[in-house]
Design a protein around this motif. Structure first.
Motif, PDB file in Angstrom:
ATOM      1  N   LEU A 127       0.812  -1.216   0.000  1.00  0.00           N
ATOM      2  CA  LEU A 127       0.000   0.000   0.000  1.00  0.00           C
ATOM      3  C   LEU A 127       0.848   1.270   0.000  1.00  0.00           C
ATOM      4  O   LEU A 127       0.450   2.293  -0.562  1.00  0.00           O
ATOM      5  CB  LEU A 127      -0.914   0.018   1.233  1.00  0.00           C
ATOM      6  N   THR A 128       2.002   1.212   0.654  1.00  0.00           N
ATOM      7  CA  THR A 128       2.798   2.425   0.880  1.00  0.00           C
ATOM      8  C   THR A 128       4.137   2.434   0.154  1.00  0.00           C
ATOM      9  O   THR A 128       4.819   3.469   0.143  1.00  0.00           O
ATOM     10  CB  THR A 128       3.084   2.583   2.383  1.00  0.00           C
ATOM     11  N   HIS A 129       4.534   1.283  -0.423  1.00  0.00           N
ATOM     12  CA  HIS A 129       5.850   1.139  -1.057  1.00  0.00           C
ATOM     13  C   HIS A 129       6.995   1.348  -0.060  1.00  0.00           C
ATOM     14  O   HIS A 129       8.096   1.739  -0.429  1.00  0.00           O
ATOM     15  CB  HIS A 129       6.006   2.109  -2.238  1.00  0.00           C
ATOM     16  N   VAL A 130       6.678   1.099   1.208  1.00  0.00           N
ATOM     17  CA  VAL A 130       7.678   1.111   2.272  1.00  0.00           C
ATOM     18  C   VAL A 130       8.000  -0.346   2.600  1.00  0.00           C
ATOM     19  O   VAL A 130       7.084  -1.171   2.712  1.00  0.00           O
ATOM     20  CB  VAL A 130       7.149   1.837   3.536  1.00  0.00           C
ATOM     21  N   PRO A 131       9.286  -0.710   2.745  1.00  0.00           N
ATOM     22  CA  PRO A 131       9.632  -2.115   2.997  1.00  0.00           C
ATOM     23  C   PRO A 131       8.890  -2.698   4.195  1.00  0.00           C
ATOM     24  O   PRO A 131       8.654  -2.017   5.202  1.00  0.00           O
ATOM     25  CB  PRO A 131      11.142  -2.062   3.259  1.00  0.00           C
ATOM     26  N   ALA A 132       8.518  -3.966   4.076  1.00  0.00           N
ATOM     27  CA  ALA A 132       7.770  -4.627   5.144  1.00  0.00           C
ATOM     28  C   ALA A 132       8.532  -4.641   6.455  1.00  0.00           C
ATOM     29  O   ALA A 132       7.927  -4.571   7.527  1.00  0.00           O
ATOM     30  CB  ALA A 132       7.415  -6.047   4.719  1.00  0.00           C
ATOM     31  N   TRP A 133       9.872  -4.719   6.375  1.00  0.00           N
ATOM     32  CA  TRP A 133      10.646  -4.772   7.627  1.00  0.00           C
ATOM     33  C   TRP A 133      10.530  -3.471   8.410  1.00  0.00           C
ATOM     34  O   TRP A 133      10.631  -3.482   9.646  1.00  0.00           O
ATOM     35  CB  TRP A 133      12.109  -5.117   7.353  1.00  0.00           C
ATOM     36  N   LEU A 134      10.283  -2.363   7.716  1.00  0.00           N
ATOM     37  CA  LEU A 134      10.083  -1.102   8.435  1.00  0.00           C
ATOM     38  C   LEU A 134       8.747  -1.103   9.174  1.00  0.00           C
ATOM     39  O   LEU A 134       8.643  -0.566  10.283  1.00  0.00           O
ATOM     40  CB  LEU A 134      10.148   0.071   7.463  1.00  0.00           C
ATOM     41  N   TRP A 135       7.736  -1.712   8.582  1.00  0.00           N
ATOM     42  CA  TRP A 135       6.459  -1.837   9.287  1.00  0.00           C
ATOM     43  C   TRP A 135       6.595  -2.785  10.471  1.00  0.00           C
ATOM     44  O   TRP A 135       5.995  -2.552  11.533  1.00  0.00           O
ATOM     45  CB  TRP A 135       5.370  -2.313   8.324  1.00  0.00           C
ATOM     46  N   LEU A 136       7.386  -3.841  10.289  1.00  0.00           N
ATOM     47  CA  LEU A 136       7.655  -4.733  11.418  1.00  0.00           C
ATOM     48  C   LEU A 136       8.361  -3.977  12.536  1.00  0.00           C
ATOM     49  O   LEU A 136       8.070  -4.179  13.722  1.00  0.00           O
ATOM     50  CB  LEU A 136       8.522  -5.909  10.956  1.00  0.00           C
ATOM     51  N   PHE A 137       9.297  -3.116  12.164  1.00  0.00           N
ATOM     52  CA  PHE A 137       9.986  -2.297  13.165  1.00  0.00           C
ATOM     53  C   PHE A 137       8.985  -1.415  13.915  1.00  0.00           C
ATOM     54  O   PHE A 137       9.087  -1.256  15.139  1.00  0.00           O
ATOM     55  CB  PHE A 137      11.053  -1.432  12.484  1.00  0.00           C
ATOM     56  N   LEU A 138       8.012  -0.871  13.188  1.00  0.00           N
ATOM     57  CA  LEU A 138       6.984  -0.057  13.844  1.00  0.00           C
ATOM     58  C   LEU A 138       6.193  -0.893  14.841  1.00  0.00           C
ATOM     59  O   LEU A 138       5.933  -0.451  15.966  1.00  0.00           O
ATOM     60  CB  LEU A 138       6.043   0.538  12.795  1.00  0.00           C
ATOM     61  N   PHE A 139       5.808  -2.108  14.446  1.00  0.00           N
ATOM     62  CA  PHE A 139       5.068  -2.987  15.363  1.00  0.00           C
ATOM     63  C   PHE A 139       5.880  -3.258  16.623  1.00  0.00           C
ATOM     64  O   PHE A 139       5.352  -3.224  17.738  1.00  0.00           O
ATOM     65  CB  PHE A 139       4.721  -4.312  14.673  1.00  0.00           C
ATOM     66  N   HIS A 140       7.166  -3.551  16.439  1.00  0.00           N
ATOM     67  CA  HIS A 140       8.042  -3.791  17.592  1.00  0.00           C
ATOM     68  C   HIS A 140       8.139  -2.543  18.468  1.00  0.00           C
ATOM     69  O   HIS A 140       8.069  -2.628  19.705  1.00  0.00           O
ATOM     70  CB  HIS A 140       9.447  -4.187  17.125  1.00  0.00           C
ATOM     71  N   ALA A 141       8.323  -1.387  17.840  1.00  0.00           N
ATOM     72  CA  ALA A 141       8.488  -0.151  18.602  1.00  0.00           C
ATOM     73  C   ALA A 141       7.251   0.165  19.423  1.00  0.00           C
ATOM     74  O   ALA A 141       7.339   0.522  20.609  1.00  0.00           O
ATOM     75  CB  ALA A 141       8.808   1.007  17.649  1.00  0.00           C
TER      76      ALA A 141
END
Length: 243
Positions: A213-227
């Protein structure tokens, strides 16, 4: 007539004070005992396999609530016995509303825990129990499968029984246990998702959908979930411990 009206108003006033008033904090040993009890059902895999159903309720509820708030049409929620879930909504398959809806799942349990810790830190034990019951009742309307109905009814019934029948100390212990569970239980799913993705699985996870949806790497979204989950645990833990 005047006497009946006065009695009714007095009863409503008493109920208002009970729900929105403050209750005394439990002893420190109760807070610590509920912390340990929550860890005991989150860390061991056999118990987590069962208790994770409650986190799934919060996860899918988060998707559903944000879908409604962002203007999408919520069509149904399904909860499965393998602790997975599915929330369906209608609207544009792109845009801010869809992004917020997709991001709400993994962040909902820890943020609910953080909000609960804030209420308990302010002494609003009864209010927390009633709000949780109201959210579960609202969610029940949107459940579209039998297992989902069963789990939400059992969870909501437990909150209702504790709210109405239990004494103040039991209510306090239950409320603290629930919030600790949301805080600790909100951390583990992101690590499980990370592990699945490292093995090449979970290709249609929330993080991967957000990446598309955002063209942002999935690992960055995972980092957000962790944060979000770890910061909620730290902040909520401080409130619960009175630090």
């Amino acid at each position: 007539m005047d006497s009946t009206a006065s009695t009714s108003l007095a009863s409503l006033g008493s109920l208002w004070d009970e729900v929105f008033g403050t209750q005394p904090d439990p002893d420190l040993w109760v807070v610590l005992a509920t912390l340990v009890a929550s860890l005991a059902i989150v860390v061991p895999h056999p118990l987590w396999r069962i208790s994770r159903n409650a986190i799934t309720i919060a996860h899918e509820g988060g998707h559903g609530l944000v879908a409604l708030v962002s203007g999408r049409t919520l069509t149904g929620i399904r909860l499965h016995s393998d602790t997975s879930g599915l929330t369906l909504s209608r609207g544009k398959p792109y845009g801010l509303g869809m992004i917020l809806t997709a991001a709400a799942g993994y962040t909902a349990p820890p943020l609910l825990g953080l909000g609960g810790a804030a209420l308990l830190g302010a002494g609003h034990i009864t209010l927390l129990l009633w709000l949780a019951t109201a959210l579960l009742v609202a969610m029940l309307v949107m459940i579209r499968n039998a297992y989902g109905v069963l789990t939400v009814v059992l969870t909501g019934g437990t909150f209702l029984l504790v709210s109405w029948l239990a004494g103040p100390q039991v209510q306090a212990a239950f409320a603290y246990a629930v919030v600790w569970f949301l805080l600790f239980g909100g951390v583990r799913p992101a690590f499980e998702l990370q592990a699945k993705r490292s093995r090449g699985g979970a290709g249609d996870s929330d993080a991967d959908q957000l990446s598309r949806l955002t063209h942002v790497p999935a690992w960055l979204w995972l980092f957000l979930f962790h944060a979000v989950s770890l910061c909620s645990l730290l902040g909520g833990g401080r409130w619960l411990l009175g630090l």
